[in-house]
Design an enzyme around this catalytic site. Sequence first.
Site, PDB file in Angstrom:
ATOM      1  N   HIS A   1       0.828  -1.203   0.000  1.00  0.00           N
ATOM      2  CA  HIS A   1       0.000   0.000   0.000  1.00  0.00           C
ATOM      3  C   HIS A   1       0.867   1.260   0.000  1.00  0.00           C
ATOM      4  O   HIS A   1       0.728   2.135  -0.865  1.00  0.00           O
ATOM      5  CB  HIS A   1      -0.918  -0.016   1.221  1.00  0.00           C
ATOM      6  CG  HIS A   1      -1.814   1.172   1.339  1.00  0.00           C
ATOM      7  ND1 HIS A   1      -3.161   1.120   1.036  1.00  0.00           N
ATOM      8  CD2 HIS A   1      -1.579   2.458   1.727  1.00  0.00           C
ATOM      9  CE1 HIS A   1      -3.700   2.305   1.222  1.00  0.00           C
ATOM     10  NE2 HIS A   1      -2.753   3.138   1.645  1.00  0.00           N
ATOM     11  N   GLU A   2       1.770   1.351   0.962  1.00  0.00           N
ATOM     12  CA  GLU A   2       2.605   2.546   1.058  1.00  0.00           C
ATOM     13  C   GLU A   2       3.573   2.649  -0.122  1.00  0.00           C
ATOM     14  O   GLU A   2       3.895   3.750  -0.574  1.00  0.00           O
ATOM     15  CB  GLU A   2       3.372   2.559   2.386  1.00  0.00           C
ATOM     16  CG  GLU A   2       2.492   2.559   3.623  1.00  0.00           C
ATOM     17  CD  GLU A   2       1.434   3.661   3.626  1.00  0.00           C
ATOM     18  OE1 GLU A   2       1.665   4.721   3.000  1.00  0.00           O
ATOM     19  OE2 GLU A   2       0.372   3.467   4.243  1.00  0.00           O
TER      20      GLU A   2
ATOM     21  N   HIS B   1       1.844   4.395  -2.897  1.00  0.00           N
ATOM     22  CA  HIS B   1       1.958   5.849  -2.744  1.00  0.00           C
ATOM     23  C   HIS B   1       3.337   6.316  -3.218  1.00  0.00           C
ATOM     24  O   HIS B   1       3.461   7.360  -3.877  1.00  0.00           O
ATOM     25  CB  HIS B   1       1.793   6.244  -1.277  1.00  0.00           C
ATOM     26  CG  HIS B   1       0.385   6.265  -0.789  1.00  0.00           C
ATOM     27  ND1 HIS B   1      -0.641   6.931  -1.455  1.00  0.00           N
ATOM     28  CD2 HIS B   1      -0.190   5.737   0.319  1.00  0.00           C
ATOM     29  CE1 HIS B   1      -1.766   6.801  -0.772  1.00  0.00           C
ATOM     30  NE2 HIS B   1      -1.521   6.078   0.306  1.00  0.00           N
TER      31      HIS B   1
ATOM     32  N   HIS C   1       3.585   6.603  -6.872  1.00  0.00           N
ATOM     33  CA  HIS C   1       2.874   7.812  -7.308  1.00  0.00           C
ATOM     34  C   HIS C   1       3.805   9.024  -7.189  1.00  0.00           C
ATOM     35  O   HIS C   1       3.835   9.892  -8.078  1.00  0.00           O
ATOM     36  CB  HIS C   1       1.627   7.992  -6.434  1.00  0.00           C
ATOM     37  CG  HIS C   1       0.571   8.848  -7.047  1.00  0.00           C
ATOM     38  ND1 HIS C   1      -0.577   9.199  -6.377  1.00  0.00           N
ATOM     39  CD2 HIS C   1       0.467   9.444  -8.259  1.00  0.00           C
ATOM     40  CE1 HIS C   1      -1.337   9.940  -7.154  1.00  0.00           C
ATOM     41  NE2 HIS C   1      -0.715  10.115  -8.302  1.00  0.00           N
TER      42      HIS C   1
END
Length: 685
Positions: free
Chosen positions: A475-476, A479, A482
């Site tokens: 999940h992180e 990010h 991104h």
Amino acid sequence: MVSSCNTNENPLNGNFNTPFNTIPFNKIKTEHYMPAFEQAIKDGETEIKQIVENNEKPTFENTVEALENSGDLLDRTSSIFFNMISSNTSSELQQLAQTVSPMITEYQNNIILNTDLFERVKNVYNKRENLNLNTEQAKLLDDTYQRFARNGANLSDTDKVKYREISEELSKLALEFGNNVLEETNLYKKHITDKNLVKGVPESALEIASEKAKKKSLEGYIFDITIPSYNAVMKYANNRELRKELFTEFMTKACKGNKYDNKDITKRIVELRIKKAQLLGYKNYADYVLVRRMAETPKNVYNLLDDLLDASMPVAKKEKQEVTEYAKTLGFNEELMPWDWLYYSEKLKTKKFDLNDEMLKPYFKLENVIDGVFGLATDLYGITFKENKEIPVYHPDVKPFEVYNNDGSLLAILYTDFHPRESKRGGAWMNEFLGQYKRNGVDNRPHVTIVMNFTPSTETKPALLTFDEVETFLHEFGHALHGMFANSTYKSLSGTNVYRDFVELPSQIMENWAGEKEFLDKFAIHYQTGKKIPTKLIEKIHKAKNFNEGYASIRQLSFGFLDMAWHTLEKTYTGNVKEFEEKAWEKTQIFYEIEGIAMSTQFNHLFAGGYAAGYYGYKWAEVLDADAFSLFKKNGIYDKVTAESFRKNILEKGGREHPMILYKAFRGQEPTVEALKERSGFSMN
């Protein structure tokens, strides 16, 4: 304030003279921050003055672009400082933040409430149709104008004073709120010497607890309410009173009536947000926030939450009934309480699927998981990672990596920080030390950090992650991708600078790979035997994928309803925080309310972070990620064409266009909630 530090000798000023101009953490001391902020604000004020006093007619370049390019030193210093407040704080830094935060807010207000500057921005904005701007320039102009308009630039002089007072107090209260939660988390330590009290707790967790005790020169074990320690007790400890005690401590953070109590701060933050919204012409804070979100209105948010609640609640009730009945077979005949839920759920999961965390952890040695997650990015996007021990770090746990495109060009610098410590707040997050932007023909690549609180290593075992922790890592890291793939001209439109209810798509889509055999086969190797994770174990992960998914869904929805309840208030709330919570999320609850516990007082996302009136975004992002990943499932989870489209249309674009335009460019259609319902197993109920 007069500084005692020579500006020229301050390591926070000027070029860093480090590999890739990375932050010289080894040279920065607490006393360097204040003079750096003073200098940064002075530089920024000079830049703003030059824009305002420019005798030429306002243009996009000499006003909007010049404003965008101002304040570089303040951006950099703030990013370093506030990352340390979260990741490696101290009482000195926390105290300094109480001074620094209002200084920054005042500086920002001085820009937004500068009438002459706004007149120049408005002049350019009113001519926007005739300026022949490209898409990114047009978005920057619109965002810049809206930033002024939505933050008080159109207010009367009297109301501008009120706006300043509100925003400055909010900045202080947010810091105080977060500090109180951290202090309360660190305050609780459960020292146990009787091994009978910790029966059922896995040996790996006991070893960690034992080492914590040894560090304090104590016999036995120390448990606390950091997530790895807390979960070990809640899932496995046979002693119900111990589970109840930790649950109570965890759920009463910052609401005990002591000096760290956040009840009044919570209500004051909400009150100030109402005043701010109404000063700007909105009924409530949610109306104000959602205008610049994909959801657009509170009604649309409630429609989403209600739709998912209708699908989730019947499933959650069945799950509770199943866990209750199973607990009875084990001799438990009392009312099932929240501190019983994880314990009996874990036992039921083991019985139904022959699967639990302890069976999987040996295959998830942290170093192997790092290889797997980095390798996934290599397989999808062709990027590679190279650790560089010459890059300074802020704590020995931190590892820095150079990240390269497949053509050999530098993509980013990535810092990883995986384990709990008292100087780090709980949870997991990604942030930037330096954001990406292009200026004067140079593409300034980002320096990104991902921070977690994973199960640490012990004297006899390496750090072995739970499956949930593997998902959190992914999940992180999503990010981080991104941020690292950012390819914008302007830093305010770069990377994760997107609508809050869109920012979780790149992170949550990565979690989908966690249970895929093709992915696990690449790195999930038993840390002792060296054998790959068995196919049967992966099949069990798939079968157990939706175990208690209904409960997980209503829990997340309850936070969304609580958030919206606070932020759709139109009048000051003076009542009891706990009573407000009970009413706000009543329809999402399947357990009796417990006296004394509260979520609001520890809800950093809402009151010390940026998710106010936006927590629903996690569920909305699940809608997006389920719909988006269905394309990977259709074309192949390692399909490079699909990955390249996701990179070009989503990850690289940042906030350069409206997120729905970006999503449709990737997916070819608007998302529907059906993919999420199907993935969660709700559509068949």
